[in-house]
Design a protein around this motif. Sequence first.
Motif, PDB file in Angstrom:
ATOM      1  N   GLU A   1      20.343  23.948  45.901  1.00 22.44           N
ATOM      2  CA  GLU A   1      21.582  23.607  46.418  1.00 22.44           C
ATOM      3  C   GLU A   1      22.253  23.384  45.064  1.00 22.44           C
ATOM      4  O   GLU A   1      23.418  23.614  44.732  1.00 22.44           O
ATOM      5  N   HIS A   2      21.655  22.387  44.185  1.00 20.15           N
ATOM      6  CA  HIS A   2      22.198  22.058  42.819  1.00 20.15           C
ATOM      7  C   HIS A   2      22.364  23.148  42.143  1.00 20.15           C
ATOM      8  O   HIS A   2      23.381  23.264  41.641  1.00 20.15           O
ATOM      9  N   LEU A   3      21.526  24.162  42.111  1.00 15.99           N
ATOM     10  CA  LEU A   3      21.692  25.222  41.277  1.00 15.99           C
ATOM     11  C   LEU A   3      22.729  26.220  41.923  1.00 15.99           C
ATOM     12  O   LEU A   3      23.425  26.998  41.094  1.00 15.99           O
ATOM     13  N   GLN A   4      22.744  26.255  43.160  1.00 17.70           N
ATOM     14  CA  GLN A   4      23.855  27.138  43.884  1.00 17.70           C
ATOM     15  C   GLN A   4      25.168  26.609  43.356  1.00 17.70           C
ATOM     16  O   GLN A   4      26.164  27.289  43.254  1.00 17.70           O
ATOM     17  N   LYS A   5      25.564  25.313  43.403  1.00 14.04           N
ATOM     18  CA  LYS A   5      26.755  24.714  43.024  1.00 14.04           C
ATOM     19  C   LYS A   5      26.944  25.117  41.587  1.00 14.04           C
ATOM     20  O   LYS A   5      28.236  25.425  41.220  1.00 14.04           O
ATOM     21  N   GLN A   6      25.908  24.880  40.710  1.00 13.85           N
ATOM     22  CA  GLN A   6      26.016  25.286  39.324  1.00 13.85           C
ATOM     23  C   GLN A   6      26.794  26.693  39.177  1.00 13.85           C
ATOM     24  O   GLN A   6      27.715  27.148  38.355  1.00 13.85           O
ATOM     25  N   LEU A   7      25.880  27.645  39.899  1.00 12.55           N
ATOM     26  CA  LEU A   7      26.384  29.016  39.848  1.00 12.55           C
ATOM     27  C   LEU A   7      27.678  29.324  40.119  1.00 12.55           C
ATOM     28  O   LEU A   7      28.388  29.949  39.638  1.00 12.55           O
ATOM     29  N   THR A   8      27.915  28.639  41.202  1.00  9.77           N
ATOM     30  CA  THR A   8      29.450  28.717  41.906  1.00  9.77           C
ATOM     31  C   THR A   8      30.372  28.443  40.822  1.00  9.77           C
ATOM     32  O   THR A   8      31.584  28.900  40.607  1.00  9.77           O
ATOM     33  N   GLU A   9      30.219  27.054  40.469  1.00  7.62           N
ATOM     34  CA  GLU A   9      31.094  26.640  39.147  1.00  7.62           C
ATOM     35  C   GLU A   9      31.441  27.526  38.103  1.00  7.62           C
ATOM     36  O   GLU A   9      32.349  27.718  37.706  1.00  7.62           O
ATOM     37  N   GLU A  10      30.131  27.972  37.474  1.00  5.63           N
ATOM     38  CA  GLU A  10      30.052  28.782  36.229  1.00  5.63           C
ATOM     39  C   GLU A  10      30.570  30.229  36.761  1.00  5.63           C
ATOM     40  O   GLU A  10      31.337  30.623  35.825  1.00  5.63           O
ATOM     41  N   THR A  11      30.571  30.672  37.902  1.00  7.28           N
ATOM     42  CA  THR A  11      31.263  32.067  38.357  1.00  7.28           C
ATOM     43  C   THR A  11      32.750  31.824  38.385  1.00  7.28           C
ATOM     44  O   THR A  11      33.450  32.558  37.802  1.00  7.28           O
ATOM     45  N   LYS A  12      33.351  30.767  38.733  1.00  6.09           N
ATOM     46  CA  LYS A  12      34.830  30.254  38.839  1.00  6.09           C
ATOM     47  C   LYS A  12      35.138  30.386  37.469  1.00  6.09           C
ATOM     48  O   LYS A  12      36.202  30.853  37.276  1.00  6.09           O
ATOM     49  N   LYS A  13      34.516  29.498  36.513  1.00  6.40           N
ATOM     50  CA  LYS A  13      34.701  29.497  34.948  1.00  6.40           C
ATOM     51  C   LYS A  13      34.929  30.850  34.499  1.00  6.40           C
ATOM     52  O   LYS A  13      35.645  31.436  33.653  1.00  6.40           O
ATOM     53  N   LEU A  14      33.935  31.813  34.749  1.00  8.16           N
ATOM     54  CA  LEU A  14      33.757  33.206  34.168  1.00  8.16           C
ATOM     55  C   LEU A  14      35.102  33.761  34.734  1.00  8.16           C
ATOM     56  O   LEU A  14      35.795  34.525  34.164  1.00  8.16           O
ATOM     57  N   LYS A  15      35.332  33.681  35.990  1.00  2.00           N
ATOM     58  CA  LYS A  15      36.624  34.569  36.537  1.00  2.00           C
ATOM     59  C   LYS A  15      37.925  33.981  35.991  1.00  2.00           C
ATOM     60  O   LYS A  15      38.612  34.798  35.600  1.00  2.00           O
ATOM     61  N   ASN A  16      37.647  32.745  35.773  1.00  2.00           N
ATOM     62  CA  ASN A  16      39.199  32.167  34.888  1.00  2.00           C
ATOM     63  C   ASN A  16      39.308  32.607  33.801  1.00  2.00           C
ATOM     64  O   ASN A  16      40.404  32.950  33.268  1.00  2.00           O
ATOM     65  N   LEU A  17      38.110  32.736  32.862  1.00  2.00           N
ATOM     66  CA  LEU A  17      37.980  33.250  31.665  1.00  2.00           C
ATOM     67  C   LEU A  17      38.453  34.759  31.329  1.00  2.00           C
ATOM     68  O   LEU A  17      39.221  35.189  30.751  1.00  2.00           O
ATOM     69  N   ARG A  18      38.002  35.533  32.357  1.00  2.00           N
ATOM     70  CA  ARG A  18      38.391  36.971  32.737  1.00  2.00           C
ATOM     71  C   ARG A  18      39.792  37.008  32.827  1.00  2.00           C
ATOM     72  O   ARG A  18      40.628  37.859  32.143  1.00  2.00           O
ATOM     73  N   VAL A  19      40.470  36.147  33.782  1.00  2.00           N
ATOM     74  CA  VAL A  19      41.826  36.250  33.947  1.00  2.00           C
ATOM     75  C   VAL A  19      42.980  35.764  32.591  1.00  2.00           C
ATOM     76  O   VAL A  19      43.713  36.598  32.438  1.00  2.00           O
ATOM     77  N   ASP A  20      42.118  34.836  31.971  1.00  2.00           N
ATOM     78  CA  ASP A  20      42.974  34.293  30.917  1.00  2.00           C
ATOM     79  C   ASP A  20      42.843  35.664  29.690  1.00  2.00           C
ATOM     80  O   ASP A  20      43.823  35.800  28.962  1.00  2.00           O
ATOM     81  N   PHE A  21      41.543  36.236  29.513  1.00  5.24           N
ATOM     82  CA  PHE A  21      41.469  37.194  28.563  1.00  5.24           C
ATOM     83  C   PHE A  21      42.287  38.335  28.922  1.00  5.24           C
ATOM     84  O   PHE A  21      43.044  38.892  27.917  1.00  5.24           O
ATOM     85  N   GLU A  22      42.378  38.810  30.170  1.00  3.22           N
ATOM     86  CA  GLU A  22      43.526  39.818  30.787  1.00  3.22           C
ATOM     87  C   GLU A  22      45.094  39.506  30.188  1.00  3.22           C
ATOM     88  O   GLU A  22      45.574  40.488  29.787  1.00  3.22           O
TER      89      GLU A  22
END
Length: 108
Positions: A28-49
């Motif tokens: 569960e902890h790793l899943q939460k971390q993965l979800t947070e990192e995925t959100k950060k990555l998506k935000n970075l992609r949006v920022d980059f675009e």
Amino acid sequence: KLTEAQAKLLEMERKRGVADTMARDEKEHLQKQLTEETKKLKNLRVDFEAITTIAKKDKQEAKEQQMQLQNRIKELENRNVQLASDQGEAVKKVQNALEKERQLRGQV
């Protein structure tokens, strides 16, 4: 009374339950971390675009401004040529007028 084998079995089941709980908590902890990192990555992609889009727009605007400035320079150069030509014609007219005046004075 529990036999020694039954006691060992209960202890092993208890340890397995603890291990299962720890594994589930870790998952569960790793899943939460993965979800947070995925959100950060998506935000970075949006920022980059967004940055890329802005940069492309700025580049296009700069190119358009450069073209406008080049056109304005050409207009001014053409105007200078025209003014020089007009000035040359005006000088000729003044010289012709002065020459005619001299001729007329010479006739008087």
